[in-house]
Structures are given as structure tokens and as C-alpha cells.
Design a protein around this motif. Structure first.
Motif, short mmCIF file in Angstrom:
data_model
loop_
_atom_site.label_atom_id
_atom_site.label_comp_id
_atom_site.label_asym_id
_atom_site.label_seq_id
_atom_site.Cartn_x
_atom_site.Cartn_y
_atom_site.Cartn_z
N GLU A 1 53.02 -128.46 53.03
CA GLU A 1 54.12 -127.73 52.41
C GLU A 1 54.64 -126.69 53.39
O GLU A 1 53.88 -126.10 54.16
CB GLU A 1 53.66 -127.06 51.11
CG GLU A 1 54.78 -126.36 50.36
CD GLU A 1 54.33 -125.78 49.02
OE1 GLU A 1 55.17 -125.23 48.30
OE2 GLU A 1 53.11 -125.89 48.72
N ASP A 2 55.96 -126.48 53.39
CA ASP A 2 56.57 -125.41 54.18
C ASP A 2 57.62 -124.73 53.32
O ASP A 2 57.73 -125.00 52.12
CB ASP A 2 57.17 -125.96 55.49
CG ASP A 2 58.16 -127.09 55.26
OD1 ASP A 2 58.93 -127.02 54.28
OD2 ASP A 2 58.16 -128.06 56.04
N THR A 3 58.39 -123.84 53.92
CA THR A 3 59.36 -123.05 53.16
C THR A 3 60.55 -123.87 52.68
O THR A 3 61.33 -123.40 51.86
CB THR A 3 59.86 -121.88 54.00
OG1 THR A 3 60.38 -122.36 55.25
CG2 THR A 3 58.75 -120.88 54.28
N ALA A 4 60.72 -125.09 53.19
CA ALA A 4 61.87 -125.92 52.81
C ALA A 4 61.50 -127.10 51.93
O ALA A 4 62.36 -127.60 51.20
CB ALA A 4 62.60 -126.42 54.06
N SER A 5 60.27 -127.58 52.00
CA SER A 5 59.93 -128.82 51.28
C SER A 5 58.42 -128.92 51.05
O SER A 5 57.64 -128.14 51.60
CB SER A 5 60.41 -130.04 52.08
OG SER A 5 59.71 -130.12 53.32
N LYS A 6 58.07 -129.93 50.26
CA LYS A 6 56.67 -130.24 49.99
C LYS A 6 56.47 -131.75 50.18
O LYS A 6 57.27 -132.55 49.68
CB LYS A 6 56.29 -129.83 48.57
CG LYS A 6 54.84 -130.12 48.20
CD LYS A 6 54.55 -129.77 46.75
CE LYS A 6 54.63 -128.28 46.52
NZ LYS A 6 54.22 -127.91 45.13
N LEU A 7 55.42 -132.13 50.91
CA LEU A 7 55.14 -133.54 51.17
C LEU A 7 53.98 -133.99 50.30
O LEU A 7 52.93 -133.34 50.27
CB LEU A 7 54.81 -133.76 52.65
CG LEU A 7 54.61 -135.21 53.08
CD1 LEU A 7 55.89 -136.01 52.94
CD2 LEU A 7 54.10 -135.27 54.52
#
Length: 408
Positions: free
Chosen positions: A13-19
Motif C-alpha cells: 500500500e502507498d499514498t495513492a493505491s492499495k495492491l
């Protein structure tokens, strides 16, 4: 998203999306689903356009797109297979790449970015975190490029993570936010510099310091840090990282041709110390640095004749609308019947009324059209004022006492 896909576990996960790792209940395959966090209609529309352009690409170094679209939770993509290997950043924690490892990574990265550029797609935010490597040795390494739609997302909001996310940002992106294929070439050079040194070419404690180093090209010469590889290789990487976009290869395909010929243009020798660099480099333009945002599609420059642009970047420096609409429309991708929202045209502004003519304006126009005559007249008046007028006001000197006037 259809109930056909079952969520197994989160991957990253990052500040723009979640995998997420998901299972296709119909086929039994394990796939990767990336859920983007943005809910802004214009950003979702930009993501739709980006992945619509990526869908037809068939390249072994790019993920195979299974599906993409938007639902009540926002935008998502589904790609085939499990998450491959480890990132280039993780590989470099064990030390710089050898010459053979570097050649393997460089060739495959050039192939992936060339496929994008030949289809007029700009990644816009390349960095080592978006390069993944699988395989046991350089001979069987498989390199894949990721990060589409994620832009400059970071793992968290700390300053250190922001520096990591922006460490390959090109000078023109810091200046006005524009992104083009030469921007990808610069970022590719930064990735390969880090691959040979296991350290970023530019670093700083805050984003402002990082920006100044990119604009001033404040970095150590690669030849002094990577003596374990041939000189042409170091010169080629530095050529990709030229501060002036016009001095770089125009696209990844041109950089690939130079690499295959083992050539690099003769570049001026870089200053060996920061003092020399600060003395020789021009001061960077005064640009106000805006604090990073989670997602703001980048503004692309006006396309050249016949060019078709798309980008996956989210650049906080110059937020604006996604402009991939300059690209001619393709037939709808067979993956999904995505409905695209068409925005209403902007109202046309009334033309400004023509300026009315006045005697003063006419006189000024005549003066402007006869500049040589006006300059000559001004010079004559100046000479008269200096030499003639002062003499006209002088009095005759008085006669001394006892002196006799000369008779004629």
C-alpha cells in the motif's frame, strides 16, 4: 468490481493505491488487483484513458492487463500473475550491479520504455521502486516495469519517503510540471546511475533541497563512483541525465540505439567539487514548491504534430487536468465497455474591443515608425544645449582700468 474476484490478502500500500492478491473464482487463477484511492471524477477519467491506451500493448516487460474500470469504490485494475521478484531498490541494498547485471537491467528497461514511447505513452514518474527483478542470476533476470497511475506515491507522508519518491524527477518537472518522453529518459538515467552506485544521484533532507540539486545538476560524476564498468557506459548514463532536455536522447528508442552501439556523445567534464559546481552553474529560477498531494494529474506540454500523449504521473508541482485527449481515439478496448464522461465545452470568451484611435496615439505611432529621424533630431538638440546655448548667455568681459582701446 464483480463478485467473481475474491480478495485473498493485501500485498502493498502507498499514498495513492492499495495492491491486493485476488482469486478469479471462475478460472481459479490468482491475480493482482490495484485499488486507487482517488474519488475525483477527473482523475478517474484520466486513469481510464491511461489504461485504455496501455491495454493493447503486448510486451514481456509490462504487466498483462486483465481488466480495469471504476465502481462505487473508485478505480481499479487487474493484472495477471503474482507480484514478481523484488524491486530494484531492494536488490541494490546488497550493493551496486555488476557490468553484466547492469546490461541485463538496462536492455530490458529500455525495451519496456521504448514500447511506451513508440505508442506515445509517457510514464512520467519512473524510479527504482517501480522496477521489479525476478530470477536467480543476471543471465535469467526478468525485469518488469510498474507504477502506472501511482505517480509519485510514497509509502507514508514522512519527509524521507517523499525524497525517495521524487529522487528521479526531471528538472522541467520541478520548474513547470511538464512531462514528455525526454523526461522519462532523464528518470531512466537516474535509475541506472543508482544501479551502478547503489545510491541516488540526487539527495536531500527536504524536497526544496532535492529540487535545487536537480535544477543545479549537483551530483558526483558517475565515472568516479563506478570504476568497475567501462567509461562509455558511465558517459552514456550521464548523457541520459543531461539537465537540458534538448541535450538528451529524444526518446527511449534513441537511447537504446546508443547503448547497443556502446556510444555516448562527448559531454563536458563535470566539476569535481561542489564549490566548482556552484560557481559554474546558473542560479535556478525562483519556483515556489507546493507541498505534495496524494493525486494530481500532470499537465503535459503541447504535443507535436501527430503525437499522442498519455501519462501515469501524479505531480504535485503543477496540478492540472489530464490531457491524454489529444490522442486520436482508439476503438473501445475489448476488456470492458467503459463509459467515458464527456465534459461540456468551455464557454467562449468574447473578443476584446479594438482600441479607439486618438490624436496622441496617432502621434506616438508616427514617432515609433520613424525612430532614426527622432534619434537624429534628439542628438542635434542635445548638441545645441551643450555648446551653443551657454555661449548665447555670456556677457562681454569688462575693460581693465587704464587700458586704451585699440583704434581701428
Amino acid at each position: 468490481m464483480s463478485s467473481r474476484f475474491e480478495i485473498l490478502r493485501p500485498l502493498e500500500e502507498d499514498t495513492a493505491s492499495k495492491l491486493l492478491l485476488v482469486r478469479d473464482n471462475k478460472r481459479g487463477d490468482e491475480l493482482r488487483l490495484r485499488r486507487f484511492k482517488t474519488t475525483k471524477p477527473e482523475e478517474i477519467e484520466g486513469l481510464q484513458e491511461l489504461f485504455r491506451q496501455l491495454a493493447p500493448l503486448q510486451n514481456p516487460h509490462l504487466d498483462r492487463l486483465i481488466d480495469f474500470g471504476s465502481d462505487k469504490d473508485g478505480f481499479y485494475t487487474i493484472v495477471a500473475g503474482a507480484l514478481p521478484g523484488e524491486t530494484l531498490t531492494e536488490v541494490l541494498e546488497r550493493g551496486p550491479l555488476t557490468e553484466k547485471e547492469f546490461e541485463s537491467v538496462a536492455r530490458q528497461l529500455l525495451d519496456a520504455v521504448s514500447a511506451l514511447h513508440e505508442d506515445a505513452i509517457v510514464h512520467g514518474s519512473l524510479r527504482p521502486d517501480y522496477v521489479r527483478i525476478s530470477g536467480k542470476s543476471a543471465a535469467d533476470w526478468q525485469v518488469t516495469l510498474h507504477g502506472f497511475g501511482q505517480g509519485f506515491a510514497a509509502r507514508n507522508d514522512s519527509k524521507e519517503e517523499q525524497i525517495r519518491a521524487y529522487r528521479c524527477t526531471a528538472p522541467e518537472q520541478w520548474q513547470d510540471g511538464t512531462t514528455r518522453r525526454r523526461t522519462d529518459v532523464y528518470a531512466l538515467g537516474c535509475i541506472l546511475y543508482e544501479a551502478l552506485t547503489a545510491r541516488p544521484p540526487f539527495d536531500g533532507r527536504v524536497l526544496k533541497e532535492l529540487r535545487l540539486k536537480h535544477l543545479g545538476h549537483d551530483l558526483a560524476p558517475l565515472q568516479k563512483l563506478a570504476s568497475h564498468v567501462p567509461g562509455w557506459m558511465c558517459a552514456w548514463v550521464m548523457h541520459l541525465m543531461a539537465a537540458d532536455p534538448e541535450q538528451r536522447p529524444r526518446k527511449a528508442g534513441a537511447a537504446k540505439e546508443l547503448f547497443e552501439r556502446r556510444e555516448a556523445p562527448n559531454l563536458p567534464e563535470l566539476p569535481s567539487t561542489r564549490a566548482e559546481l556552484a560557481e559554474n552553474a546558473p542560479p535556478p529560477p525562483p519556483v515556489n514548491l507546493i507541498q505534495p498531494q496524494v493525486s494530481a494529474p500532470v499537465v503535459l506540454p503541447n504535443p507535436q504534430q501527430g503525437a499522442r500523449n498519455a501519462t501515469s504521473s501524479t505531480i504535485p508541482i503543477s496540478p492540472g487536468m489530464h490531457v491524454a485527449a489529444n490522442r486520436p481515439q482508439r476503438p473501445a478496448a475489448p476488456l470492458m465497455p467503459a463509459q467515458r464522461k464527456i465534459s461540456a465545452p468551455m464557454p467562449r470568451q468574447p473578443a476584446a474591443p479594438a482600441a479607439q484611435s486618438t490624436p496622441l496615439a496617432d502621434a506616438l505611432a508616427k514617432i515609433k515608425s520613424n525612430k532614426p529621424v527622432v534619434i537624429a533630431a534628439a542628438a542635434i538638440v542635445l548638441l545645441l544645449a551643450i555648446f551653443v546655448l551657454p555661449r548665447c548667455g555670456q556677457k562681454t568681459a569688462p575693460t581693465k582700468p587704464g587700458a586704451t582701446q585699440k583704434k581701428h
